[in-house]
Design a protein around this motif. Structure first.
Motif, PDB file in Angstrom:
ATOM      1  N   ALA A  28       1.119  -1.117   0.238  1.00  0.00           N
ATOM      2  CA  ALA A  28      -0.274  -0.019   0.059  1.00  0.00           C
ATOM      3  C   ALA A  28       0.474   1.636  -0.052  1.00  0.00           C
ATOM      4  CB  ALA A  28      -0.709   0.374   0.883  1.00  0.00           C
ATOM      5  N   CYS A  29       1.669   1.375   0.609  1.00  0.00           N
ATOM      6  CA  CYS A  29       2.633   2.901   0.930  1.00  0.00           C
ATOM      7  C   CYS A  29       3.225   2.078  -0.594  1.00  0.00           C
ATOM      8  CB  CYS A  29       3.807   2.440   1.796  1.00  0.00           C
ATOM      9  SG  CYS A  29       3.273   2.309   3.814  1.00  0.00           S
ATOM     10  N   LYS A  30       4.085   1.463  -1.375  1.00  0.00           N
ATOM     11  CA  LYS A  30       4.726   1.777  -2.779  1.00  0.00           C
ATOM     12  C   LYS A  30       3.445   2.273  -3.182  1.00  0.00           C
ATOM     13  CE  LYS A  30       7.464  -2.193  -2.891  1.00  0.00           C
ATOM     14  NZ  LYS A  30       8.062  -3.810  -2.710  1.00  0.00           N
ATOM     15  N   ALA A  31       2.259   1.871  -3.482  1.00  0.00           N
ATOM     16  CA  ALA A  31       0.999   2.657  -4.452  1.00  0.00           C
ATOM     17  C   ALA A  31       0.377   4.428  -3.966  1.00  0.00           C
ATOM     18  CB  ALA A  31      -0.434   1.778  -4.232  1.00  0.00           C
ATOM     19  N   ASN A  32       1.232   4.407  -2.788  1.00  0.00           N
ATOM     20  CA  ASN A  32       1.025   5.246  -2.414  1.00  0.00           C
ATOM     21  C   ASN A  32       2.332   6.727  -3.117  1.00  0.00           C
ATOM     22  OD1 ASN A  32      -1.273   5.450  -0.797  1.00  0.00           O
ATOM     23  ND2 ASN A  32      -0.996   5.410   0.693  1.00  0.00           N
ATOM     24  N   ALA A  33       3.326   5.964  -3.206  1.00  0.00           N
ATOM     25  CA  ALA A  33       4.618   6.818  -2.870  1.00  0.00           C
ATOM     26  C   ALA A  33       4.408   6.699  -5.087  1.00  0.00           C
ATOM     27  CB  ALA A  33       5.892   5.257  -3.273  1.00  0.00           C
ATOM     28  N   THR A  34       3.919   6.000  -5.975  1.00  0.00           N
ATOM     29  CA  THR A  34       3.466   5.464  -7.152  1.00  0.00           C
ATOM     30  C   THR A  34       3.086   7.195  -7.263  1.00  0.00           C
ATOM     31  OG1 THR A  34       1.921   4.238  -6.950  1.00  0.00           O
ATOM     32  CG2 THR A  34       4.280   4.009  -8.569  1.00  0.00           C
ATOM     33  N   GLU A  35       1.447   7.418  -6.292  1.00  0.00           N
ATOM     34  CA  GLU A  35       1.135   8.232  -6.550  1.00  0.00           C
ATOM     35  C   GLU A  35       1.143   9.234  -5.892  1.00  0.00           C
ATOM     36  OE1 GLU A  35      -2.848   6.644  -5.366  1.00  0.00           O
ATOM     37  OE2 GLU A  35      -2.937   5.167  -7.140  1.00  0.00           O
ATOM     38  N   TRP A  36       2.089   9.429  -5.039  1.00  0.00           N
ATOM     39  CA  TRP A  36       2.981  10.595  -4.284  1.00  0.00           C
ATOM     40  C   TRP A  36       1.363  11.023  -3.127  1.00  0.00           C
ATOM     41  CZ3 TRP A  36       7.424  12.188  -2.768  1.00  0.00           C
ATOM     42  CH2 TRP A  36       8.326  12.096  -3.461  1.00  0.00           C
ATOM     43  N   THR A  37       0.620  10.137  -2.727  1.00  0.00           N
ATOM     44  CA  THR A  37      -0.038  10.657  -1.639  1.00  0.00           C
ATOM     45  C   THR A  37       0.366   9.635  -0.269  1.00  0.00           C
ATOM     46  OG1 THR A  37      -0.964   8.201  -2.130  1.00  0.00           O
ATOM     47  CG2 THR A  37      -1.994  10.220  -3.656  1.00  0.00           C
ATOM     48  N   GLN A  38      -0.211  10.611   0.571  1.00  0.00           N
ATOM     49  CA  GLN A  38       0.067  10.008   2.116  1.00  0.00           C
ATOM     50  C   GLN A  38       1.822   9.708   2.264  1.00  0.00           C
ATOM     51  OE1 GLN A  38      -2.095   9.841   4.643  1.00  0.00           O
ATOM     52  NE2 GLN A  38      -3.716  10.395   3.254  1.00  0.00           N
ATOM     53  N   CYS A  39       2.375  10.908   1.784  1.00  0.00           N
ATOM     54  CA  CYS A  39       3.739  11.534   2.162  1.00  0.00           C
ATOM     55  C   CYS A  39       4.273  12.204   3.363  1.00  0.00           C
ATOM     56  CB  CYS A  39       4.559  11.510   0.938  1.00  0.00           C
ATOM     57  SG  CYS A  39       6.465  12.105   1.033  1.00  0.00           S
ATOM     58  N   HIS A  40       4.471  11.916   4.038  1.00  0.00           N
ATOM     59  CA  HIS A  40       4.913  12.703   5.579  1.00  0.00           C
ATOM     60  C   HIS A  40       6.511  13.241   5.937  1.00  0.00           C
ATOM     61  CE1 HIS A  40       0.533  13.153   6.033  1.00  0.00           C
ATOM     62  NE2 HIS A  40       0.256  12.096   5.725  1.00  0.00           N
ATOM     63  N   GLY A  42       9.045  12.661   4.009  1.00  0.00           N
ATOM     64  CA  GLY A  42       9.703  12.099   2.922  1.00  0.00           C
ATOM     65  C   GLY A  42       9.734  10.210   3.158  1.00  0.00           C
ATOM     66  N   ARG A  43       8.718   9.993   4.521  1.00  0.00           N
ATOM     67  CA  ARG A  43       7.648   8.903   3.977  1.00  0.00           C
ATOM     68  C   ARG A  43       6.707   8.529   3.235  1.00  0.00           C
ATOM     69  NH1 ARG A  43       9.182   5.908   9.757  1.00  0.00           N
ATOM     70  NH2 ARG A  43       8.173   4.426   8.435  1.00  0.00           N
ATOM     71  N   PHE A  44       6.422   7.060   2.825  1.00  0.00           N
ATOM     72  CA  PHE A  44       5.345   6.968   2.760  1.00  0.00           C
ATOM     73  C   PHE A  44       4.080   6.382   3.582  1.00  0.00           C
ATOM     74  CE2 PHE A  44       6.993   8.089  -1.361  1.00  0.00           C
ATOM     75  CZ  PHE A  44       6.504   8.610  -1.600  1.00  0.00           C
ATOM     76  N   TRP A  45       3.042   6.103   4.167  1.00  0.00           N
ATOM     77  CA  TRP A  45       2.517   6.018   4.313  1.00  0.00           C
ATOM     78  C   TRP A  45       0.362   5.497   4.227  1.00  0.00           C
ATOM     79  CZ3 TRP A  45       3.860   6.444  10.651  1.00  0.00           C
ATOM     80  CH2 TRP A  45       5.238   6.742  10.413  1.00  0.00           C
ATOM     81  N   VAL A  46       0.377   4.640   4.990  1.00  0.00           N
ATOM     82  CA  VAL A  46      -1.416   4.596   4.935  1.00  0.00           C
ATOM     83  C   VAL A  46      -2.137   4.041   5.360  1.00  0.00           C
ATOM     84  CG1 VAL A  46      -0.376   1.906   5.242  1.00  0.00           C
ATOM     85  CG2 VAL A  46      -2.442   2.476   3.563  1.00  0.00           C
ATOM     86  N   GLU A  47      -2.724   4.911   5.211  1.00  0.00           N
ATOM     87  CA  GLU A  47      -4.245   5.498   6.051  1.00  0.00           C
ATOM     88  C   GLU A  47      -5.495   4.408   6.479  1.00  0.00           C
ATOM     89  OE1 GLU A  47      -5.528   9.374   6.781  1.00  0.00           O
ATOM     90  OE2 GLU A  47      -7.236   8.468   5.936  1.00  0.00           O
ATOM     91  N   PHE A 101      13.591  -6.642   3.288  1.00  0.00           N
ATOM     92  CA  PHE A 101      12.388  -6.815   3.811  1.00  0.00           C
ATOM     93  C   PHE A 101      11.420  -6.227   2.823  1.00  0.00           C
ATOM     94  CE2 PHE A 101      13.319  -8.077   8.566  1.00  0.00           C
ATOM     95  CZ  PHE A 101      13.428  -9.112   7.785  1.00  0.00           C
ATOM     96  N   ASN A 102      11.798  -4.674   2.766  1.00  0.00           N
ATOM     97  CA  ASN A 102      10.797  -4.482   1.447  1.00  0.00           C
ATOM     98  C   ASN A 102      12.342  -3.054   0.650  1.00  0.00           C
ATOM     99  OD1 ASN A 102      11.360  -1.578   2.806  1.00  0.00           O
ATOM    100  ND2 ASN A 102      10.641  -2.266   4.147  1.00  0.00           N
ATOM    101  N   ASP A 103      11.806  -2.991   0.025  1.00  0.00           N
ATOM    102  CA  ASP A 103      12.755  -2.003  -1.173  1.00  0.00           C
ATOM    103  C   ASP A 103      12.010   0.172  -1.207  1.00  0.00           C
ATOM    104  OD1 ASP A 103      10.483  -1.715  -2.873  1.00  0.00           O
ATOM    105  OD2 ASP A 103      10.822  -2.316  -4.809  1.00  0.00           O
ATOM    106  N   LEU A 104      11.660   0.206   0.107  1.00  0.00           N
ATOM    107  CA  LEU A 104      11.300   1.291   0.791  1.00  0.00           C
ATOM    108  C   LEU A 104      12.773   2.375   1.333  1.00  0.00           C
ATOM    109  CD1 LEU A 104       7.611   1.035   1.298  1.00  0.00           C
ATOM    110  CD2 LEU A 104       8.809   1.276  -0.216  1.00  0.00           C
ATOM    111  N   ALA A 105      13.985   1.096   1.115  1.00  0.00           N
ATOM    112  CA  ALA A 105      15.089   1.565   2.902  1.00  0.00           C
ATOM    113  C   ALA A 105      15.407   2.856   0.800  1.00  0.00           C
ATOM    114  CB  ALA A 105      15.928   0.877   2.245  1.00  0.00           C
TER     115      ALA A 105
END
Length: 105
Positions: A28-40, A42-47, A101-105
């Motif tokens: 979900a955070c990766k999806a938000n990163a592609t759309e640039w939503t839920q960024c706080h 410099g990190r992407f979050w899922v609400e 564990f993920n490629d958000l590093a």
């Protein structure tokens, strides 16, 4: 529901349900990163309220979800924050950057 993917190392250490929820948060955070939503900060979050996790994973109950989210935080795999200054009810979750564990590093 379809197939569910998860990290086998997390599943072995913390359980399959925990690994599935963790992977859901990462995706979900990766999806938000592609759309640039839920960024706080410099990190992407899922609400996502805990009740919606039960909608996505109908084989889990809210106490199970709560326990899994607490476990993921305790082991340092996710962080939670509340960005809604009005209700402070809906938490947001973000994976802790960790290239194991993920490629958000």
């Amino acid at each position: 529901m379809g197939k569910q993917y998860f990290n086998t190392e997390i599943a072995g250490d913390l359980g399959i349900k925990t690994a599935i929820v963790y992977q859901f948060i990462v995706d979900a955070c990766k999806a938000n990163a592609t759309e640039w939503t839920q960024c706080h900060d410099g990190r992407f979050w899922v609400e996502f309220p805990q009740s919606r996790f039960v909608d996505v994973f109908p084989y889990m109950k809210i106490p199970t979800v709560r326990s899994i989210l607490n476990k993921l935080q305790r082991f340092g795999l996710i962080e939670s924050a509340c960005f809604d200054t009005y209700t402070k009810v809906i938490k947001s979750y973000s994976p802790v950057p960790d290239d194991r564990f993920n490629d958000l590093a």
